[in-house]
Design a protein around this motif. Structure first.
Motif, PDB file in Angstrom:
ATOM      1  N   MET A  93       0.851  -1.178   0.000  1.00 23.97           N
ATOM      2  CA  MET A  93       0.000   0.000   0.000  1.00 23.97           C
ATOM      3  C   MET A  93       0.895   1.238   0.000  1.00 23.97           C
ATOM      4  SD  MET A  93      -3.159   1.139   2.518  1.00 23.97           S
ATOM      5  CE  MET A  93      -2.691   0.005   3.748  1.00 23.97           C
ATOM      6  N   SER A  94       0.644   2.175  -0.921  1.00 18.40           N
ATOM      7  CA  SER A  94       1.508   3.339  -1.027  1.00 18.40           C
ATOM      8  C   SER A  94       1.111   4.457  -0.064  1.00 18.40           C
ATOM      9  CB  SER A  94       1.537   3.858  -2.457  1.00 18.40           C
ATOM     10  OG  SER A  94       0.261   4.337  -2.813  1.00 18.40           O
ATOM     11  N   THR A  95      -0.166   4.557   0.321  1.00 17.74           N
ATOM     12  CA  THR A  95      -0.598   5.594   1.255  1.00 17.74           C
ATOM     13  C   THR A  95      -1.080   4.947   2.549  1.00 17.74           C
ATOM     14  OG1 THR A  95      -1.250   7.029  -0.568  1.00 17.74           O
ATOM     15  CG2 THR A  95      -2.120   7.569   1.596  1.00 17.74           C
ATOM     16  N   ILE A  96      -0.490   5.406   3.642  1.00 18.83           N
ATOM     17  CA  ILE A  96      -0.835   4.891   4.965  1.00 18.83           C
ATOM     18  C   ILE A  96      -1.483   6.029   5.739  1.00 18.83           C
ATOM     19  CG2 ILE A  96       0.119   3.957   7.110  1.00 18.83           C
ATOM     20  CD1 ILE A  96       2.405   2.824   5.271  1.00 18.83           C
ATOM     21  N   ILE A  97      -2.685   5.767   6.268  1.00 23.36           N
ATOM     22  CA  ILE A  97      -3.444   6.823   6.933  1.00 23.36           C
ATOM     23  C   ILE A  97      -3.719   6.455   8.384  1.00 23.36           C
ATOM     24  CG2 ILE A  97      -5.634   8.098   6.952  1.00 23.36           C
ATOM     25  CD1 ILE A  97      -5.744   7.626   3.893  1.00 23.36           C
ATOM     26  N   TRP A  98      -3.466   7.415   9.261  1.00 21.43           N
ATOM     27  CA  TRP A  98      -3.871   7.324  10.662  1.00 21.43           C
ATOM     28  C   TRP A  98      -4.776   8.510  10.937  1.00 21.43           C
ATOM     29  CZ3 TRP A  98      -3.372  11.088  14.380  1.00 21.43           C
ATOM     30  CH2 TRP A  98      -3.830  10.737  15.650  1.00 21.43           C
ATOM     31  N   GLU A  99      -5.887   8.253  11.613  1.00 25.84           N
ATOM     32  CA  GLU A  99      -6.807   9.330  11.946  1.00 25.84           C
ATOM     33  C   GLU A  99      -7.243   9.175  13.394  1.00 25.84           C
ATOM     34  OE1 GLU A  99     -10.282  11.803   9.665  1.00 25.84           O
ATOM     35  OE2 GLU A  99      -9.723   9.838   8.932  1.00 25.84           O
ATOM     36  N   GLN A 100      -7.163  10.271  14.127  1.00 19.79           N
ATOM     37  CA  GLN A 100      -7.536  10.247  15.534  1.00 19.79           C
ATOM     38  C   GLN A 100      -8.998   9.827  15.674  1.00 19.79           C
ATOM     39  OE1 GLN A 100      -7.294  14.001  17.586  1.00 19.79           O
ATOM     40  NE2 GLN A 100      -6.953  12.990  19.546  1.00 19.79           N
ATOM     41  N   GLY A 101      -9.250   8.848  16.551  1.00 20.42           N
ATOM     42  CA  GLY A 101     -10.609   8.391  16.815  1.00 20.42           C
ATOM     43  C   GLY A 101     -11.185   7.464  15.764  1.00 20.42           C
ATOM     44  N   SER A 102     -10.365   7.035  14.797  1.00 22.41           N
ATOM     45  CA  SER A 102     -10.855   6.163  13.730  1.00 22.41           C
ATOM     46  C   SER A 102     -11.131   4.757  14.262  1.00 22.41           C
ATOM     47  CB  SER A 102      -9.821   6.084  12.605  1.00 22.41           C
ATOM     48  OG  SER A 102     -10.179   5.094  11.662  1.00 22.41           O
ATOM     49  N   GLU A 136      -6.799  -1.112  11.328  1.00 23.67           N
ATOM     50  CA  GLU A 136      -5.379  -0.938  11.005  1.00 23.67           C
ATOM     51  C   GLU A 136      -4.831   0.391  11.509  1.00 23.67           C
ATOM     52  OE1 GLU A 136      -5.177  -1.449   6.777  1.00 23.67           O
ATOM     53  OE2 GLU A 136      -5.686  -3.575   6.896  1.00 23.67           O
ATOM     54  N   ASN A 137      -5.663   1.192  12.172  1.00 26.93           N
ATOM     55  CA  ASN A 137      -5.270   2.539  12.604  1.00 26.93           C
ATOM     56  C   ASN A 137      -4.007   2.518  13.471  1.00 26.93           C
ATOM     57  OD1 ASN A 137      -6.108   5.269  12.137  1.00 26.93           O
ATOM     58  ND2 ASN A 137      -6.757   5.408  14.269  1.00 26.93           N
ATOM     59  N   ALA A 138      -3.948   1.638  14.463  1.00 23.23           N
ATOM     60  CA  ALA A 138      -2.794   1.575  15.368  1.00 23.23           C
ATOM     61  C   ALA A 138      -1.535   1.129  14.625  1.00 23.23           C
ATOM     62  CB  ALA A 138      -3.085   0.639  16.533  1.00 23.23           C
ATOM     63  N   ASP A 139      -1.667   0.133  13.749  1.00 27.47           N
ATOM     64  CA  ASP A 139      -0.518  -0.329  12.962  1.00 27.47           C
ATOM     65  C   ASP A 139      -0.029   0.783  12.025  1.00 27.47           C
ATOM     66  OD1 ASP A 139      -0.634  -2.817  14.159  1.00 27.47           O
ATOM     67  OD2 ASP A 139      -1.757  -3.744  12.514  1.00 27.47           O
ATOM     68  N   ASN A 140      -0.974   1.496  11.409  1.00 29.90           N
ATOM     69  CA  ASN A 140      -0.618   2.605  10.520  1.00 29.90           C
ATOM     70  C   ASN A 140       0.142   3.687  11.290  1.00 29.90           C
ATOM     71  OD1 ASN A 140      -1.856   1.239   8.453  1.00 29.90           O
ATOM     72  ND2 ASN A 140      -3.635   2.583   8.346  1.00 29.90           N
ATOM     73  N   PHE A 141      -0.327   3.975  12.506  1.00 27.07           N
ATOM     74  CA  PHE A 141       0.339   4.976  13.338  1.00 27.07           C
ATOM     75  C   PHE A 141       1.768   4.538  13.645  1.00 27.07           C
ATOM     76  CE2 PHE A 141       1.447   7.090  17.328  1.00 27.07           C
ATOM     77  CZ  PHE A 141       1.209   8.410  16.977  1.00 27.07           C
ATOM     78  N   ALA A 142       1.971   3.271  13.950  1.00 26.58           N
ATOM     79  CA  ALA A 142       3.307   2.755  14.251  1.00 26.58           C
ATOM     80  C   ALA A 142       4.243   2.906  13.047  1.00 26.58           C
ATOM     81  CB  ALA A 142       3.224   1.296  14.691  1.00 26.58           C
ATOM     82  N   ILE A 143       3.735   2.650  11.855  1.00 31.07           N
ATOM     83  CA  ILE A 143       4.538   2.787  10.631  1.00 31.07           C
ATOM     84  C   ILE A 143       4.919   4.248  10.417  1.00 31.07           C
ATOM     85  CG2 ILE A 143       4.458   2.630   8.101  1.00 31.07           C
ATOM     86  CD1 ILE A 143       2.602   0.118   8.559  1.00 31.07           C
ATOM     87  N   ILE A 144       3.939   5.147  10.594  1.00 31.25           N
ATOM     88  CA  ILE A 144       4.194   6.578  10.408  1.00 31.25           C
ATOM     89  C   ILE A 144       5.174   7.085  11.465  1.00 31.25           C
ATOM     90  CG2 ILE A 144       3.124   8.870  10.518  1.00 31.25           C
ATOM     91  CD1 ILE A 144       0.605   7.499   9.215  1.00 31.25           C
ATOM     92  N   THR A 203       0.239  18.651  17.133  1.00 30.27           N
ATOM     93  CA  THR A 203      -0.604  17.488  17.394  1.00 30.27           C
ATOM     94  C   THR A 203      -1.573  17.338  16.223  1.00 30.27           C
ATOM     95  OG1 THR A 203      -0.414  17.829  19.763  1.00 30.27           O
ATOM     96  CG2 THR A 203      -2.228  16.423  19.015  1.00 30.27           C
ATOM     97  N   PRO A 204      -1.509  16.216  15.529  1.00 34.80           N
ATOM     98  CA  PRO A 204      -2.348  16.032  14.352  1.00 34.80           C
ATOM     99  C   PRO A 204      -3.713  15.424  14.687  1.00 34.80           C
ATOM    100  CG  PRO A 204      -0.844  14.205  14.526  1.00 34.80           C
ATOM    101  CD  PRO A 204      -0.542  15.125  15.678  1.00 34.80           C
ATOM    102  N   LEU A 260      -2.839  11.869   9.915  1.00 41.00           N
ATOM    103  CA  LEU A 260      -1.531  11.753   9.275  1.00 41.00           C
ATOM    104  C   LEU A 260      -1.678  10.877   8.046  1.00 41.00           C
ATOM    105  CD1 LEU A 260       0.598  10.960  12.458  1.00 41.00           C
ATOM    106  CD2 LEU A 260       0.587  13.131  11.209  1.00 41.00           C
ATOM    107  N   GLU A 261      -1.063  11.287   6.961  1.00 37.22           N
ATOM    108  CA  GLU A 261      -1.093  10.512   5.721  1.00 37.22           C
ATOM    109  C   GLU A 261       0.331  10.376   5.212  1.00 37.22           C
ATOM    110  OE1 GLU A 261      -3.567  11.460   2.080  1.00 37.22           O
ATOM    111  OE2 GLU A 261      -4.864  12.222   3.673  1.00 37.22           O
ATOM    112  N   LEU A 262       0.817   9.161   5.111  1.00 34.18           N
ATOM    113  CA  LEU A 262       2.172   8.916   4.622  1.00 34.18           C
ATOM    114  C   LEU A 262       2.099   8.352   3.209  1.00 34.18           C
ATOM    115  CD1 LEU A 262       5.249   8.676   4.993  1.00 34.18           C
ATOM    116  CD2 LEU A 262       4.849   6.439   6.050  1.00 34.18           C
TER     117      LEU A 262
END
Length: 169
Positions: free
Chosen positions: A1-10, A14-22, A87-88, A91-93
């Protein structure tokens, strides 16, 4: 996956894993040169519609002590002992382009793009150049010439790329 997204309260599993990658990507920026660009979000929120060409307040600097504690991004600039942070809410990587889009909680209409320095391509334009096609092994070679500008460009294309070009034309 080329875009990894974390969003507060999502509720995305996969939100937690995405946050760890970012987080890992951001902390790995330490001591590297980055570009820092801040823009207003368009009404539809699509960052692809933003003009990211260089502007007056864009910055390029070596980032130090890049870290994420909690969900807050922390860093320092080389010319300042003061730690900075944001504080975001999101986040989109973009892994392909090595760009992180930060949507600050404090400024809902702003996006920050930090990235490793971009490749700046030399650009030139040819209007109705001479075109020649030849073979080099299994590759097709396109030659474009502009006598007025004294420019010649040779492009070797594999069978697959030749087919792609034909489809696009």
């Amino acid at each position: 996956m080329s875009t990894i997204i974390w969003e507060q309260g999502s509720n995305n599993p996969e939100n937690a894993d995405n946050f760890a990658i970012i987080k890992q990507w951001f902390t790995n920026l330490n001591s590297k040169e980055i570009t820092w660009k801040q823009r207003l979000l368009p009404p539809n929120g699509d960052v692809r519609e933003i003009d990211w060409e260089a502007q007056r307040f864009d910055e390029k600097f070596i980032i130090f002590n890049s870290d994420i504690r909690g969900i807050t991004l922390y860093w320092q600039k080389p010319d300042s002992p003061q730690e900075r942070n944001t504080t975001p809410s999101k986040l989109e990587l973009d892994n392909l382009k090595q760009q992180l889009y930060v949507y600050p909680q404090s400024q809902k209409d702003v996006v920050i793009r930090l990235a490793l320095p971009e490749i700046i391509y030399q650009k030139f334009q040819m209007v109705n150049p001479q075109v020649e096609v030849s073979k080099l092994g299994e590759n097709n070679v396109l030659i474009f010439r502009d006598d007025k500008q004294q420019i010649e460009v040779k492009v070797a294309l594999s069978r697959e790329k030749s087919y792609e070009l034909k489809q696009q034309l």
